[in-house]
Design a protein around this motif. Structure first.
Motif, PDB file in Angstrom:
ATOM      1  N   ALA A 158       0.822  -1.208   0.000  1.00  0.00           N
ATOM      2  CA  ALA A 158       0.000   0.000   0.000  1.00  0.00           C
ATOM      3  C   ALA A 158       0.860   1.262   0.000  1.00  0.00           C
ATOM      4  CB  ALA A 158      -0.911   0.002   1.217  1.00  0.00           C
ATOM      5  N   SER A 159       0.429   2.242  -0.772  1.00  0.00           N
ATOM      6  CA  SER A 159       1.093   3.541  -0.778  1.00  0.00           C
ATOM      7  C   SER A 159       0.449   4.449   0.265  1.00  0.00           C
ATOM      8  CB  SER A 159       0.963   4.191  -2.152  1.00  0.00           C
ATOM      9  OG  SER A 159      -0.388   4.552  -2.399  1.00  0.00           O
ATOM     10  N   LEU A 160       1.134   5.547   0.567  1.00  0.00           N
ATOM     11  CA  LEU A 160       0.571   6.532   1.487  1.00  0.00           C
ATOM     12  C   LEU A 160      -0.755   7.068   0.954  1.00  0.00           C
ATOM     13  CD1 LEU A 160       0.835   8.285   4.018  1.00  0.00           C
ATOM     14  CD2 LEU A 160       2.203   9.893   2.678  1.00  0.00           C
ATOM     15  N   ALA A 161      -0.831   7.288  -0.346  1.00  0.00           N
ATOM     16  CA  ALA A 161      -2.069   7.779  -0.948  1.00  0.00           C
ATOM     17  C   ALA A 161      -3.192   6.763  -0.793  1.00  0.00           C
ATOM     18  CB  ALA A 161      -1.854   8.109  -2.419  1.00  0.00           C
ATOM     19  N   ASP A 162      -2.887   5.481  -0.999  1.00  0.00           N
ATOM     20  CA  ASP A 162      -3.892   4.415  -0.838  1.00  0.00           C
ATOM     21  C   ASP A 162      -4.478   4.433   0.568  1.00  0.00           C
ATOM     22  OD1 ASP A 162      -3.532   3.354  -3.402  1.00  0.00           O
ATOM     23  OD2 ASP A 162      -2.056   1.873  -2.736  1.00  0.00           O
ATOM     24  N   VAL A 163      -3.594   4.409   1.549  1.00  0.00           N
ATOM     25  CA  VAL A 163      -4.025   4.300   2.944  1.00  0.00           C
ATOM     26  C   VAL A 163      -4.701   5.598   3.395  1.00  0.00           C
ATOM     27  CG1 VAL A 163      -3.253   3.982   5.320  1.00  0.00           C
ATOM     28  CG2 VAL A 163      -2.261   2.597   3.488  1.00  0.00           C
ATOM     29  N   GLY A 164      -4.143   6.728   2.972  1.00  0.00           N
ATOM     30  CA  GLY A 164      -4.719   8.002   3.368  1.00  0.00           C
ATOM     31  C   GLY A 164      -6.150   8.161   2.899  1.00  0.00           C
ATOM     32  N   GLN A 165      -6.412   7.836   1.633  1.00  0.00           N
ATOM     33  CA  GLN A 165      -7.769   7.952   1.095  1.00  0.00           C
ATOM     34  C   GLN A 165      -8.713   6.976   1.771  1.00  0.00           C
ATOM     35  OE1 GLN A 165      -9.112  10.114  -0.709  1.00  0.00           O
ATOM     36  NE2 GLN A 165     -10.962   9.225  -1.602  1.00  0.00           N
ATOM     37  N   LEU A 166      -8.274   5.737   1.972  1.00  0.00           N
ATOM     38  CA  LEU A 166      -9.110   4.713   2.583  1.00  0.00           C
ATOM     39  C   LEU A 166      -9.523   5.104   3.994  1.00  0.00           C
ATOM     40  CD1 LEU A 166     -10.329   1.834   2.558  1.00  0.00           C
ATOM     41  CD2 LEU A 166      -8.099   0.998   3.342  1.00  0.00           C
ATOM     42  N   PHE A 167      -8.555   5.500   4.809  1.00  0.00           N
ATOM     43  CA  PHE A 167      -8.870   5.827   6.197  1.00  0.00           C
ATOM     44  C   PHE A 167      -9.606   7.161   6.321  1.00  0.00           C
ATOM     45  CE2 PHE A 167      -6.340   2.237   7.058  1.00  0.00           C
ATOM     46  CZ  PHE A 167      -6.557   1.847   8.370  1.00  0.00           C
ATOM     47  N   MET A 168      -9.332   8.092   5.417  1.00  0.00           N
ATOM     48  CA  MET A 168     -10.059   9.360   5.458  1.00  0.00           C
ATOM     49  C   MET A 168     -11.546   9.137   5.185  1.00  0.00           C
ATOM     50  SD  MET A 168     -10.237  12.568   5.985  1.00  0.00           S
ATOM     51  CE  MET A 168      -8.529  13.115   6.062  1.00  0.00           C
ATOM     52  N   VAL A 169     -11.861   8.405   4.125  1.00  0.00           N
ATOM     53  CA  VAL A 169     -13.263   8.201   3.754  1.00  0.00           C
ATOM     54  C   VAL A 169     -13.982   7.281   4.740  1.00  0.00           C
ATOM     55  CG1 VAL A 169     -14.808   7.250   1.994  1.00  0.00           C
ATOM     56  CG2 VAL A 169     -12.859   8.657   1.315  1.00  0.00           C
ATOM     57  N   ASN A 170     -13.338   6.204   5.136  1.00  0.00           N
ATOM     58  CA  ASN A 170     -14.016   5.196   5.951  1.00  0.00           C
ATOM     59  C   ASN A 170     -14.038   5.508   7.437  1.00  0.00           C
ATOM     60  OD1 ASN A 170     -14.330   3.836   3.576  1.00  0.00           O
ATOM     61  ND2 ASN A 170     -13.270   1.970   4.199  1.00  0.00           N
ATOM     62  N   ALA A 171     -13.109   6.322   7.929  1.00  0.00           N
ATOM     63  CA  ALA A 171     -13.009   6.516   9.381  1.00  0.00           C
ATOM     64  C   ALA A 171     -12.988   7.978   9.813  1.00  0.00           C
ATOM     65  CB  ALA A 171     -11.756   5.800   9.915  1.00  0.00           C
ATOM     66  N   ILE A 172     -12.077   8.763   9.265  1.00  0.00           N
ATOM     67  CA  ILE A 172     -11.888  10.126   9.759  1.00  0.00           C
ATOM     68  C   ILE A 172     -13.027  11.055   9.341  1.00  0.00           C
ATOM     69  CG2 ILE A 172     -10.349  12.115   9.801  1.00  0.00           C
ATOM     70  CD1 ILE A 172      -9.239   9.601  11.167  1.00  0.00           C
ATOM     71  N   ALA A 173     -13.333  11.084   8.053  1.00  0.00           N
ATOM     72  CA  ALA A 173     -14.368  11.991   7.561  1.00  0.00           C
ATOM     73  C   ALA A 173     -15.737  11.750   8.199  1.00  0.00           C
ATOM     74  CB  ALA A 173     -14.455  11.917   6.038  1.00  0.00           C
ATOM     75  N   PRO A 174     -16.168  10.489   8.404  1.00  0.00           N
ATOM     76  CA  PRO A 174     -17.455  10.300   9.084  1.00  0.00           C
ATOM     77  C   PRO A 174     -17.499  10.902  10.485  1.00  0.00           C
ATOM     78  CG  PRO A 174     -16.835   8.296   7.942  1.00  0.00           C
ATOM     79  CD  PRO A 174     -15.642   9.215   7.858  1.00  0.00           C
ATOM     80  N   LEU A 175     -16.385  10.819  11.225  1.00  0.00           N
ATOM     81  CA  LEU A 175     -16.365  11.405  12.566  1.00  0.00           C
ATOM     82  C   LEU A 175     -16.366  12.920  12.512  1.00  0.00           C
ATOM     83  CD1 LEU A 175     -16.336  10.277  15.468  1.00  0.00           C
ATOM     84  CD2 LEU A 175     -16.120   8.592  13.634  1.00  0.00           C
ATOM     85  N   ARG A 176     -15.624  13.485  11.580  1.00  0.00           N
ATOM     86  CA  ARG A 176     -15.635  14.939  11.425  1.00  0.00           C
ATOM     87  C   ARG A 176     -17.051  15.437  11.125  1.00  0.00           C
ATOM     88  NH1 ARG A 176     -10.350  16.304   7.608  1.00  0.00           N
ATOM     89  NH2 ARG A 176      -8.757  16.084   9.232  1.00  0.00           N
ATOM     90  N   LEU A 177     -17.740  14.723  10.248  1.00  0.00           N
ATOM     91  CA  LEU A 177     -19.096  15.130   9.900  1.00  0.00           C
ATOM     92  C   LEU A 177     -20.040  14.957  11.079  1.00  0.00           C
ATOM     93  CD1 LEU A 177     -20.933  16.197   7.686  1.00  0.00           C
ATOM     94  CD2 LEU A 177     -21.335  13.824   6.981  1.00  0.00           C
ATOM     95  N   ALA A 178     -19.888  13.873  11.816  1.00  0.00           N
ATOM     96  CA  ALA A 178     -20.736  13.660  12.995  1.00  0.00           C
ATOM     97  C   ALA A 178     -20.590  14.803  13.993  1.00  0.00           C
ATOM     98  CB  ALA A 178     -20.384  12.329  13.655  1.00  0.00           C
ATOM     99  N   GLU A 179     -19.372  15.255  14.213  1.00  0.00           N
ATOM    100  CA  GLU A 179     -19.144  16.387  15.118  1.00  0.00           C
ATOM    101  C   GLU A 179     -19.871  17.636  14.623  1.00  0.00           C
ATOM    102  OE1 GLU A 179     -17.636  16.586  17.968  1.00  0.00           O
ATOM    103  OE2 GLU A 179     -16.167  14.945  18.120  1.00  0.00           O
ATOM    104  N   ARG A 180     -19.813  17.895  13.331  1.00  0.00           N
ATOM    105  CA  ARG A 180     -20.451  19.076  12.766  1.00  0.00           C
ATOM    106  C   ARG A 180     -21.976  19.007  12.858  1.00  0.00           C
ATOM    107  NH1 ARG A 180     -15.604  18.809   9.853  1.00  0.00           N
ATOM    108  NH2 ARG A 180     -14.782  20.813   9.090  1.00  0.00           N
ATOM    109  N   LEU A 181     -22.530  17.797  12.709  1.00  0.00           N
ATOM    110  CA  LEU A 181     -23.977  17.642  12.645  1.00  0.00           C
ATOM    111  C   LEU A 181     -24.625  17.360  13.996  1.00  0.00           C
ATOM    112  CD1 LEU A 181     -24.313  15.545   9.361  1.00  0.00           C
ATOM    113  CD2 LEU A 181     -24.607  18.009   9.658  1.00  0.00           C
ATOM    114  N   LEU A 182     -23.836  17.149  15.016  1.00  0.00           N
ATOM    115  CA  LEU A 182     -24.386  16.811  16.330  1.00  0.00           C
ATOM    116  C   LEU A 182     -25.440  17.810  16.806  1.00  0.00           C
ATOM    117  CD1 LEU A 182     -24.164  14.687  18.564  1.00  0.00           C
ATOM    118  CD2 LEU A 182     -22.371  16.096  19.615  1.00  0.00           C
ATOM    119  N   PRO A 183     -25.246  19.121  16.612  1.00  0.00           N
ATOM    120  CA  PRO A 183     -26.277  20.060  17.072  1.00  0.00           C
ATOM    121  C   PRO A 183     -27.613  19.934  16.335  1.00  0.00           C
ATOM    122  CG  PRO A 183     -24.176  21.182  16.732  1.00  0.00           C
ATOM    123  CD  PRO A 183     -24.044  19.825  16.129  1.00  0.00           C
TER     124      PRO A 183
END
Length: 227
Positions: free
Chosen positions: A94-119
């Motif tokens: 795996a390249s850094l780009a492979d892992v970065g995109q995978l973890f951003m979409v599947n893990a990090i971005a959903p949590l960021r959005l949840a924080e924004r939408l909590l209110p």
């Protein structure tokens, strides 16, 4: 006269996201849904839903969505996001780009959005749902395979556990939901479940757990999955 429940479905252009929209509409919910470009909403354009644009892994796009929904209140926010990652699924290759995109979409971005939408969520009986997978279970990994995808969903599960621990006392319910192996673009044609069956079960879990509070890791039939 009762007021219809309201839902926000993230990632609803096709597959399970679109299936969730259809199931919720059939049950009388008011639905808002996101796609990458609201001007090209596909099948959603023919449905009685509000459609908003969102690039999940883009922070400014998340901010714009939060601003667009500033006056809205939801009983359900369902974050449906997932990519498979590189076909080889090898940590060695795996390249850094492979892992970065995978973890951003599947893990990090959903949590960021949840924080924004909590209110925007009902703090008493609201449900925040994440589309995860039984493959994200560390305890249940007895067979290996799909190593990078598994790791990204395990990361999502871990991040949501921290998220819930930091919420404090709340009536909010957080669900990590496994949809089963479904015939979608990711699941493939050989998958045993159709979208309608999975979506029906997932919405059953949402409705059945509303108001319970706490966090649950379940499949679409309500079976508990070990973390």
């Amino acid at each position: 006269m009762s007021t219809a429940k309201s839902a926000l479905i993230i990632g609803a252009s096709r597959g399970l996201g679109l299936g969730l929209v259809r199931e919720l509409l059939d049950r009388g919910w008011d639905v808002t849904a996101t796609v990458r470009d609201a001007a090209n909403a596909g099948e959603l354009a023919a449905l009685p839903v509000r459609v908003e644009s969102l690039l999940l892994d883009d922070a400014p796009s998340q901010d714009r969505l939060a601003e667009a929904l500033a006056g809205s209140h939801f009983d359900l926010v369902y974050i449906n996001a997932g990519v498979y990652g590189p076909p080889h699924q090898s940590a060695i290759d795996a390249s850094l780009a492979d892992v970065g995109q995978l973890f951003m979409v599947n893990a990090i971005a959903p949590l960021r959005l949840a924080e924004r939408l909590l209110p925007r969520l009902n703090p008493e009986k609201g449900v925040l749902a994440f589309m995860t997978s039984e493959l994200g279970s560390v305890a249940g990994n007895q067979s290996g395979g799909m190593a990078l995808y598994r790791a990204s969903k395990a990361a999502l599960n871990s991040l949501t556990r921290s998220f819930v621990a930091e919420l404090g006392e709340t009536g909010l319910t957080v669900l990590n939901l496994h949809p089963g192996w479904v015939r979608t673009d990711m699941g493939g044609e050989s998958a045993p479940l159709d979208v309608e069956t999975s979506a029906r079960g997932l919405v059953d879990q949402v409705e059945g757990h509303a108001g319970r509070g706490g966090q649950f890791y379940l499949d679409y039939q309500g079976t508990t999955i070990d973390w």
